[in-house]
Design a protein around this motif. Structure first.
Motif, PDB file in Angstrom:
ATOM      1  N   LEU A  34       0.825  -1.208   0.000  1.00  0.00           N
ATOM      2  CA  LEU A  34       0.000   0.000   0.000  1.00  0.00           C
ATOM      3  C   LEU A  34       0.861   1.261   0.000  1.00  0.00           C
ATOM      4  CD1 LEU A  34      -2.663  -1.241   2.582  1.00  0.00           C
ATOM      5  CD2 LEU A  34      -2.897  -1.087   0.081  1.00  0.00           C
ATOM      6  N   GLY A  35       2.042   1.149  -0.579  1.00  0.00           N
ATOM      7  CA  GLY A  35       2.942   2.285  -0.662  1.00  0.00           C
ATOM      8  C   GLY A  35       3.883   2.333   0.529  1.00  0.00           C
ATOM      9  N   PHE A  36       4.992   3.025   0.351  1.00  0.00           N
ATOM     10  CA  PHE A  36       6.006   3.119   1.393  1.00  0.00           C
ATOM     11  C   PHE A  36       6.434   4.568   1.556  1.00  0.00           C
ATOM     12  CE2 PHE A  36       6.363  -1.099  -0.515  1.00  0.00           C
ATOM     13  CZ  PHE A  36       6.135  -1.876   0.603  1.00  0.00           C
ATOM     14  N   ASP A  37       6.697   4.926   2.791  1.00  0.00           N
ATOM     15  CA  ASP A  37       7.153   6.267   3.126  1.00  0.00           C
ATOM     16  C   ASP A  37       8.586   6.454   2.614  1.00  0.00           C
ATOM     17  OD1 ASP A  37       7.607   8.725   4.335  1.00  0.00           O
ATOM     18  OD2 ASP A  37       7.826   7.878   6.342  1.00  0.00           O
ATOM     19  N   SER A  38       8.829   7.528   1.925  1.00  0.00           N
ATOM     20  CA  SER A  38      10.170   7.768   1.381  1.00  0.00           C
ATOM     21  C   SER A  38      11.216   7.875   2.490  1.00  0.00           C
ATOM     22  CB  SER A  38      10.186   9.012   0.495  1.00  0.00           C
ATOM     23  OG  SER A  38       9.845  10.151   1.238  1.00  0.00           O
ATOM     24  N   THR A  39      10.815   8.328   3.677  1.00  0.00           N
ATOM     25  CA  THR A  39      11.760   8.419   4.792  1.00  0.00           C
ATOM     26  C   THR A  39      12.270   7.042   5.184  1.00  0.00           C
ATOM     27  OG1 THR A  39      10.647  10.404   5.601  1.00  0.00           O
ATOM     28  CG2 THR A  39      12.085   9.266   7.156  1.00  0.00           C
ATOM     29  N   LEU A  40      11.393   6.046   5.189  1.00  0.00           N
ATOM     30  CA  LEU A  40      11.792   4.671   5.486  1.00  0.00           C
ATOM     31  C   LEU A  40      12.851   4.202   4.493  1.00  0.00           C
ATOM     32  CD1 LEU A  40      11.361   1.777   6.799  1.00  0.00           C
ATOM     33  CD2 LEU A  40       9.661   1.452   4.998  1.00  0.00           C
ATOM     34  N   ILE A  41      12.596   4.431   3.224  1.00  0.00           N
ATOM     35  CA  ILE A  41      13.509   3.977   2.168  1.00  0.00           C
ATOM     36  C   ILE A  41      14.835   4.729   2.274  1.00  0.00           C
ATOM     37  CG2 ILE A  41      13.799   3.682  -0.313  1.00  0.00           C
ATOM     38  CD1 ILE A  41      11.429   2.056   1.166  1.00  0.00           C
ATOM     39  N   GLU A  42      14.780   6.033   2.478  1.00  0.00           N
ATOM     40  CA  GLU A  42      16.002   6.818   2.619  1.00  0.00           C
ATOM     41  C   GLU A  42      16.828   6.356   3.816  1.00  0.00           C
ATOM     42  OE1 GLU A  42      14.670  10.881   2.715  1.00  0.00           O
ATOM     43  OE2 GLU A  42      13.913  10.768   0.658  1.00  0.00           O
ATOM     44  N   ASN A  43      16.162   6.047   4.929  1.00  0.00           N
ATOM     45  CA  ASN A  43      16.874   5.555   6.112  1.00  0.00           C
ATOM     46  C   ASN A  43      17.552   4.222   5.823  1.00  0.00           C
ATOM     47  OD1 ASN A  43      16.190   7.757   7.680  1.00  0.00           O
ATOM     48  ND2 ASN A  43      14.457   6.744   8.659  1.00  0.00           N
ATOM     49  N   GLU A  44      16.859   3.328   5.132  1.00  0.00           N
ATOM     50  CA  GLU A  44      17.466   2.039   4.799  1.00  0.00           C
ATOM     51  C   GLU A  44      18.684   2.226   3.898  1.00  0.00           C
ATOM     52  OE1 GLU A  44      13.669  -0.988   5.144  1.00  0.00           O
ATOM     53  OE2 GLU A  44      14.253  -0.272   3.158  1.00  0.00           O
ATOM     54  N   ILE A  45      18.605   3.165   2.976  1.00  0.00           N
ATOM     55  CA  ILE A  45      19.754   3.448   2.112  1.00  0.00           C
ATOM     56  C   ILE A  45      20.924   3.958   2.955  1.00  0.00           C
ATOM     57  CG2 ILE A  45      20.641   4.993   0.317  1.00  0.00           C
ATOM     58  CD1 ILE A  45      17.807   4.761  -1.010  1.00  0.00           C
ATOM     59  N   HIS A  46      20.671   4.915   3.834  1.00  0.00           N
ATOM     60  CA  HIS A  46      21.732   5.495   4.653  1.00  0.00           C
ATOM     61  C   HIS A  46      22.325   4.478   5.632  1.00  0.00           C
ATOM     62  CE1 HIS A  46      21.298   9.416   2.945  1.00  0.00           C
ATOM     63  NE2 HIS A  46      20.026   9.517   3.320  1.00  0.00           N
ATOM     64  N   GLU A  47      21.513   3.498   6.037  1.00  0.00           N
ATOM     65  CA  GLU A  47      21.979   2.445   6.963  1.00  0.00           C
ATOM     66  C   GLU A  47      22.548   1.240   6.212  1.00  0.00           C
ATOM     67  OE1 GLU A  47      18.497   1.663   9.322  1.00  0.00           O
ATOM     68  OE2 GLU A  47      18.576   3.636  10.280  1.00  0.00           O
ATOM     69  N   ASN A  48      22.689   1.350   4.900  1.00  0.00           N
ATOM     70  CA  ASN A  48      23.212   0.258   4.070  1.00  0.00           C
ATOM     71  C   ASN A  48      22.408  -1.030   4.222  1.00  0.00           C
ATOM     72  OD1 ASN A  48      25.325   1.732   2.850  1.00  0.00           O
ATOM     73  ND2 ASN A  48      26.551   1.493   4.706  1.00  0.00           N
TER      74      ASN A  48
END
Length: 168
Positions: A34-48
């Motif tokens: 049902l869609g994902f918050d961009s903040t979640l995705i950005e955090n996962e990117i920054h946390e590798n």
């Protein structure tokens, strides 16, 4: 083909793969993202913790990992595990066995990070997908109710998920 960390420059492609995955889920499953918050995705990117599979200089698949998942795995979350989430494959590259490639990668990554289990979940009711995950080496553990924890993405709320595990 290589599996490497996603970067913030990949975010548009990541969301396009999630959108394509959602369209497929709507066709073949009872539940869909049902869609994902961009903040979640950005955090996962920054946390590798958000990874991409690149073939011929193109992102063909993405997935994320977590080192805890207490709202789904409850008491089993105390085990040293990595949790694979949100596998999304480019529509032109489906059928190339990327989940098996992720499993092979995870079998090296997990023990290198002190983990003894590889786990994942998916919305229950899709026997074809469940059987595919079993063919990739996962043991099917059954179905759990996911509840309404606010920490869970919207597609989990009030539903059920099938649980899968590989013990290393």
């Amino acid at each position: 083909m290589k599996i490497i960390n996603s970067t913030i420059e990949d975010i548009d492609i990541i969301f396009s793969l999630y959108n394509a995955g959602t369209l497929l889920q709507k066709k073949v499953a009872q539940k869909h993202w049902l869609g994902f918050d961009s903040t979640l995705i950005e955090n996962e990117i920054h946390e590798n913790r958000l990874w991409k599979i690149v073939a011929d200089n193109q992102i063909v698949c993405v997935f994320s990992i977590a080192f805890e998942d207490p709202f789904i795995w409850k008491e089993k979350d105390k085990d040293p595990a990595i949790y694979i989430h949100r596998i999304a494959t480019h529509p032109d590259f489906r059928g190339n066995g990327y989940v098996k490639k992720i499993v092979d990668w995870a079998k090296i990554y997990a023990p290198a990070h002190g983990k003894k289990f590889i786990r994942m979940d998916t919305g229950s009711g899709n026997d074809k997908l469940n059987n595919y995950y079993v063919s990739c080496g996962f043991n099917y553990l059954g179905i759990i109710a996911t509840g309404d924890a606010p920490e869970l993405p919207a597609h989990y709320k009030g539903g059920t998920s099938s649980l899968f595990e590989i013990q290393l």
